[in-house]
Structure formats: C-alpha cells, structure tokens
Enzyme design. Structure first.
Site, short mmCIF file in Angstrom:
data_model
loop_
_atom_site.label_atom_id
_atom_site.label_comp_id
_atom_site.label_asym_id
_atom_site.label_seq_id
_atom_site.Cartn_x
_atom_site.Cartn_y
_atom_site.Cartn_z
N ALA A 69 0.64 -1.39 -0.51
CA ALA A 69 0.00 0.09 -0.24
C ALA A 69 0.65 1.42 0.37
CB ALA A 69 -1.27 0.53 1.50
N THR A 70 2.30 1.45 0.37
CA THR A 70 2.90 2.59 0.56
C THR A 70 3.29 2.70 -1.12
OG1 THR A 70 3.82 1.54 2.44
CG2 THR A 70 5.18 2.96 1.22
N ASN A 149 -5.23 3.16 10.83
CA ASN A 149 -4.41 2.50 11.77
C ASN A 149 -4.49 2.56 12.64
OD1 ASN A 149 -3.31 4.20 10.04
ND2 ASN A 149 -1.52 3.68 10.86
N GLN A 179 -6.88 -1.29 6.24
CA GLN A 179 -7.35 -1.66 7.35
C GLN A 179 -8.78 -2.21 7.44
OE1 GLN A 179 -5.21 -2.96 9.89
NE2 GLN A 179 -3.39 -1.19 9.64
N SER A 199 -2.52 -3.19 1.07
CA SER A 199 -1.79 -3.92 1.08
C SER A 199 -2.05 -6.19 1.06
CB SER A 199 -1.05 -3.49 2.07
OG SER A 199 0.31 -3.38 1.71
N HIS A 201 -1.26 -8.24 2.77
CA HIS A 201 -0.65 -9.04 4.33
C HIS A 201 -1.50 -8.43 5.44
CE1 HIS A 201 1.84 -5.12 6.74
NE2 HIS A 201 2.17 -4.69 4.98
N THR A 237 9.54 -7.10 -14.24
CA THR A 237 9.20 -8.13 -13.83
C THR A 237 7.67 -8.17 -12.46
OG1 THR A 237 10.72 -8.78 -14.84
CG2 THR A 237 9.50 -10.50 -13.64
N CYS A 323 4.25 1.45 11.22
CA CYS A 323 5.07 2.56 10.86
C CYS A 323 5.97 3.51 11.94
CB CYS A 323 4.62 2.64 9.91
SG CYS A 323 3.38 2.06 8.61
N1 PMP Z 1 -2.48 2.23 5.21
C1 PMP Z 1 -2.36 2.04 6.23
C2 PMP Z 1 -3.83 2.78 6.83
C3 PMP Z 1 -1.70 1.22 6.51
O1 PMP Z 1 -2.47 1.17 8.00
C4 PMP Z 1 -0.86 0.86 5.99
C5 PMP Z 1 0.24 0.02 7.20
N2 PMP Z 1 0.42 0.16 8.27
C6 PMP Z 1 -0.15 1.60 4.60
C7 PMP Z 1 -1.01 2.15 3.79
C8 PMP Z 1 1.05 0.99 3.79
O2 PMP Z 1 0.97 -0.39 3.68
P1 PMP Z 1 2.70 -1.02 4.07
O3 PMP Z 1 3.30 -1.19 4.77
O4 PMP Z 1 2.27 -3.01 3.86
O5 PMP Z 1 3.39 -0.64 2.69
#
Ligand code: PMP
Length: 383
Positions: A69-70, A149, A179, A199, A201, A237, A323
């Site tokens: 997601a970042t 989050n 989330q 994301s 995970h 890739t 984070c």
């Molecule tokens: N957006 C939100 C609301 C998140 O909670 C997170 C992960 N903490 C992210 C974006 C970023 O996800 P990732 O660290 O897996 O890139």
C-alpha cells in the site's frame, strides 16, 4: 505468546504460504517470456487478477499489482496529481491519513500543488459536508482512508463520494482501504471510488505485495518506468507468487468478512467494557469504529515500557502504528483528534484477529491492569 497486533500485520493463511512456495518452486517463468514457462506464469497472473477483481466486484483490467500500500498510495496520489495537472493543482485529504498518504501529499505541496487538509472531530471522523465544501473546479483529487490504522475510526465514504462528485464530477476519489478490507463491507461503486489501495499482509496475504484498483478510464503518471507490465502503470517483472497468494487471501478474507465483523464486535465489546473500568485510561476508539482496533491512552505512563511489560506476560501489543512505533513523538493522529500531548504520547493499540477467544481478551485485560499498576508504582517511585 498471544499476538494482538493484527493492524500491523496478520499471520498468513496456510493456503497463502503453500501457494507462494508452490509457485516459486514450480512456476518460476517470467510472465512476459514467450515460451511455455512464461505462458504458465502469465496464466497464473491473469487468474490472480481475475480473483482480485472478483473480490472487489470490478473488472480485471482495473487491478494493478504493487509492492504494497505504500507504493499503491504513492502511485495513486502522485500519479493522479501529475497526470491531471492540466485540470488544476488542488488536492484534498484529511489530517489523520497514514504516512504513505500524508507524506505523498506533503511532497506534492513542496512541488507546488495546493493541498487542503481536512480536520477530524474528537472521534477521528471527518465531516463530509465540510470536506466537500473545499472541492473546487481546479480540485483534481480527494483522498480519504477507510479505517484509521491507529484508532479504527471509519470515514463516511459513501457520503464523501457523492458530495464531492456533486460539487465537481471530474474530481477523482482515492480511498486507502488497507485497514478496512476483510473487516468491513467494501462498496467501491457506492462510494464512487476511482482509486483504492490494499496491502496483502493486512488480510493474511504476503508482505511486500498489494493491489491498486484504478477505475477504467483513469490513467496515472507511472512512478516506476520500465517495461509495459501492469498496463504501463508499473514497470518491472511481476511477482507472480505474491500476486497469486494475494488473490487467494483476498478471496478468503472477503468471503469471511461478515463473520469476522461479528466475531470481532463481540470481542471488542468485552474490551470496551473492561477498559472503561480501568483507572486513568482514556479511550480513543469508539463503537462506530472498525471492530478489530481498540486504542486508548494511559496519560503519564510510558507506553513503550508497558508494551515490554505486557510481552513479559505473554502478550504482543503496540503503541500506535507499526510504521511510527519507534518514534517517541506524540501521535499525529491523536493530536489532530484534539488529545493533549500527554494523552497523544501514551497510546496503546490492541488489534484483534480470527484466532482470539473471549478468554484471550479477558486474560489480556487482566495483564494490562497488572502491567499498568506495576508501571505506575515504578513511575511514582522515580518521582
Ligand atoms: N495505509 C494504511 C492505513 C496502513 O495501515 C498501512 C500499513 N501500516 C499502509 C497504508 C502501508 O502499507 P504497507 O506498509 O504494507 O506498504
């Protein structure tokens, strides 16, 4: 050890682990290659895209696989701002977004775009009317997260989507859905969403993998240029194993969403009830928030020490978001919700998952009370 940090990351589904290792071992072809190994990988990628699209009720052409997601948020925000700069240079977001959104907008601001930052109330929720008032004819995009989050606050996406489009039908609506997916219903059409970030995970898929939904007809200025993979939105890739495993997790998490909500809601009610009775604790989550995140502050106590004391008792919890948990700065999200510096510096986040039982939550609360008492007496002795 009981793991109560599902908002940071989730344990993968066994099927996800199996699928990744099988594909890495047996289907390692490059999906762009012309031979049979390449074709096999391309088929897996195509199937993964179809499954992800199915879970969101969208078209496979609208799915881009990312590294998480970042990347997805960076691409959605900067890619939109740059691609549509001839329409205007005004962007709208809220003050409590995840750093990957917040910092993307800050960068655009530094590059000459104008950003309007919408405040939140004490519950962490934005006022949709107040937000829509800020949309102008030169506004290119609005970005609002689904679920916060840190606190679990849920934003009124349907209302925001319709009000902003009424004001300016060309404005693009981006939702950071990280989330919320698998926890709450996702209604991209109802929300009038053009871009939606996930994301893997966070819903029991692999780390370093994610999905960006881009509504058909919307194009983004690519941030990673190279080959023409992912419809030209992202060169490089493709990570076939991660895409296939993400699709598997998406399908499972989306099918289980209603049950997940129901179960977490029951556990959260126990948590709320017990926390309300604890001395000197301030709740930062409300029962209109997502059911798997409960956040509260212990003004005057050091939350990092509490996290360690809890780990000694067998519970893994967190302070704010993963984070920013290593920074000792007060939480930006809590400050923006109007908490004072003391409350914003002493937050604890509990995030629930499938494996938890009522008994786990009761034990967790007991350990929290004991750890907080211990910390209070240590802190008092030092004064
Ligand atoms: N957006 C939100 C609301 C998140 O909670 C997170 C992960 N903490 C992210 C974006 C970023 O996800 P990732 O660290 O897996 O890139």
């Amino acid at each position: 050890m009981l793991y109560f940090d599902h908002a940071a990351t989730t344990p993968p589904y066994p099927e996800v682990i199996q699928s990744m290792s099988e594909i890495m071992a047996q289907h390692y072809g490059n999906p762009s290659a012309l031979h049979s190994a390449g074709e096999e990988a391309a088929k897996l990628l195509k199937r993964a895209r179809e499954v992800c699209a199915g879970a969101l009720s969208v078209s496979p052409k609208e799915i881009v696989f990312t590294s998480g997601a970042t990347e997805g948020n960076n691409l959605a925000i900067k890619g939109t701002a740059m691609q549509y700069r001839s329409r205007g240079k005004h962007l709208v977001t809220t003050v409590t977004e995840h750093p990957s959104v917040y910092e993307s907008f800050r960068q655009m601001e530094a590059l000459g775009w104008e950003v309007t930052w919408i405040p939140v109330g004490p519950d962490g929720v934005v006022n949709a009317e107040q937000l829509a008032e800020q949309v102008r004819s030169d506004t290119v995009m609005v970005s609002v997260m689904h679920v916060n989050n840190e606190t679990g606050a849920v934003q009124p996406l349907e209302k925001i989507g319709s009000l902003i489009k009424e004001k300016n039908h060309r404005v693009l609506f981006h939702v950071d859905g990280v989330q919320g997916f698998g926890k709450l219903p996702v209604e991209l059409d109802n929300w009038k969403t053009d871009l939606y970030t996930l994301s893997s995970h966070k819903f029991k898929g692999p780390k370093g993998a994610g999905i960006l939904y881009i509504r058909q007809g919307v194009t983004l200025f690519p941030l990673i240029t190279g080959g023409s993979q992912e419809n030209g939105h992202r060169g490089g890739t493709e990570n076939v194993a991660a895409a296939a495993a993400s699709a598997k997790a998406m399908r499972l998490a989306s099918a289980a969403q209603a049950d997940f909500y129901h179960k977490m809601n029951g556990l959260r009610n126990i948590l709320f009830e017990k926390i309300a009775k604890m001395p000197e604790v301030m709740l930062n989550s409300t029962d209109s928030g997502a059911p798997h995140i409960v956040h509260f502050s212990y003004p005057g106590l050091k939350p990092e020490v509490l996290v360690h004391l809890m780990e000694q008792q067998g519970f893994l919890i967190s302070t704010k978001s993963a984070c920013s948990s290593k920074s000792s700065e007060p939480s930006r999200v809590l400050l923006k919700m109007g908490r004072d510096k003391d409350a914003a510096s002493s937050g604890i986040r509990i995030s629930l998952g499938w494996e938890h039982t009522e008994n786990d939550v009761i034990q967790l609360c007991r350990a929290l009370e004991q750890s907080a008492d211990k910390l209070r007496s240590i802190t008092a002795r030092r004064r």
